[in-house]
Design an enzyme around this catalytic site. Structure first.
Site, PDB file in Angstrom:
ATOM      1  N   GLU A 128       0.893  -1.063   0.057  1.00 12.15           N
ATOM      2  CA  GLU A 128       0.068   0.019  -0.007  1.00 12.15           C
ATOM      3  C   GLU A 128       0.735   1.187  -0.010  1.00 12.15           C
ATOM      4  O   GLU A 128       1.932   1.470   0.749  1.00 12.15           O
ATOM      5  CB  GLU A 128      -0.816  -0.086   1.139  1.00 12.15           C
ATOM      6  CG  GLU A 128      -1.716   1.275   1.398  1.00 12.15           C
ATOM      7  CD  GLU A 128      -2.389   1.262   2.753  1.00 12.15           C
ATOM      8  OE1 GLU A 128      -2.654   2.272   3.378  1.00 12.15           O
ATOM      9  OE2 GLU A 128      -2.752   0.096   3.333  1.00 12.15           O
ATOM     10  N   GLU A 133      -1.725  11.374   4.300  1.00  8.10           N
ATOM     11  CA  GLU A 133      -2.722  11.050   5.210  1.00  8.10           C
ATOM     12  C   GLU A 133      -2.663  12.340   6.099  1.00  8.10           C
ATOM     13  O   GLU A 133      -1.638  12.772   6.650  1.00  8.10           O
ATOM     14  CB  GLU A 133      -2.404   9.740   5.927  1.00  8.10           C
ATOM     15  CG  GLU A 133      -3.019   8.424   5.289  1.00  8.10           C
ATOM     16  CD  GLU A 133      -2.764   7.434   6.006  1.00  8.10           C
ATOM     17  OE1 GLU A 133      -3.924   6.583   6.245  1.00  8.10           O
ATOM     18  OE2 GLU A 133      -1.910   6.898   6.536  1.00  8.10           O
TER      19      GLU A 133
END
Length: 163
Positions: A128, A133
């Site tokens: 991933e 974020e």
């Protein structure tokens, strides 16, 4: 200033023209994750995702979190993916313009998963890439990370950086 690596090509562009989400590109993921085999999205998210929380306006995608009861969930938001609709080659690059709320409890993210599970194994073995974020309680900080399996097991390793 954006620096594009030599040989890299922009292979996908979405300007959010019009007044609705282009569902030939974006798939709204609906529910609490159980429909996808990842109950509460794998990290105990206490929200229900629905298509209505993703709107397009003036060339922008707006994802709105709401205090709204759906079943056992007191909050709703939107989760979108391009799986099976958009893919990237080795020499592609990704860029986005993202504005995020500085609100405790929010966790906006822009990340990539592989189209298929590597060697039939799921996360984290397939990897991933968290491009961005941000945790709402930290208004001037965002992170990026690479998630992977170090030894081919289901054990999780990752590297992260702050911006």
């Amino acid at each position: 200033m954006l620096v594009i690596p030599d040989g890299a090509k922009l292979s996908f562009q979405e300007e959010f023209d019009g007044n609705a989400l282009n569902t030939s590109i974006w798939e709204p993921m609906i529910g609490n994750g159980s429909q996808y085999g990842i109950w509460e999205w794998g990290n105990a998210e206490r929200q229900y995702y629905q298509k209505e929380n993703a709107t397009v306006e003036e060339g922008r995608l707006l994802i709105t979190a709401k205090k709204q009861q759906v079943g056992d969930y007191a909050y709703t938001s939107a989760r979108l993916r391009t799986k099976g609709r958009v893919s990237f080659s080795r020499n592609s690059y990704i860029e986005a313009r993202i504005k995020m709320p500085a609100i405790p409890g929010m966790w906006p993210a822009f990340w990539m998963l592989p189209e298929d599970n590597f060697e039939g194994k799921g996360w984290p073995y397939s990897g991933e890439i968290d491009i961005m974020e941000a945790r709402g309680r930290l208004p001037y900080e965002s992170t990026s990370a690479l998630h992977y399996s170090n030894d081919g097991s289901s054990g999780h390793a990752y590297q992260t950086g702050k911006r």
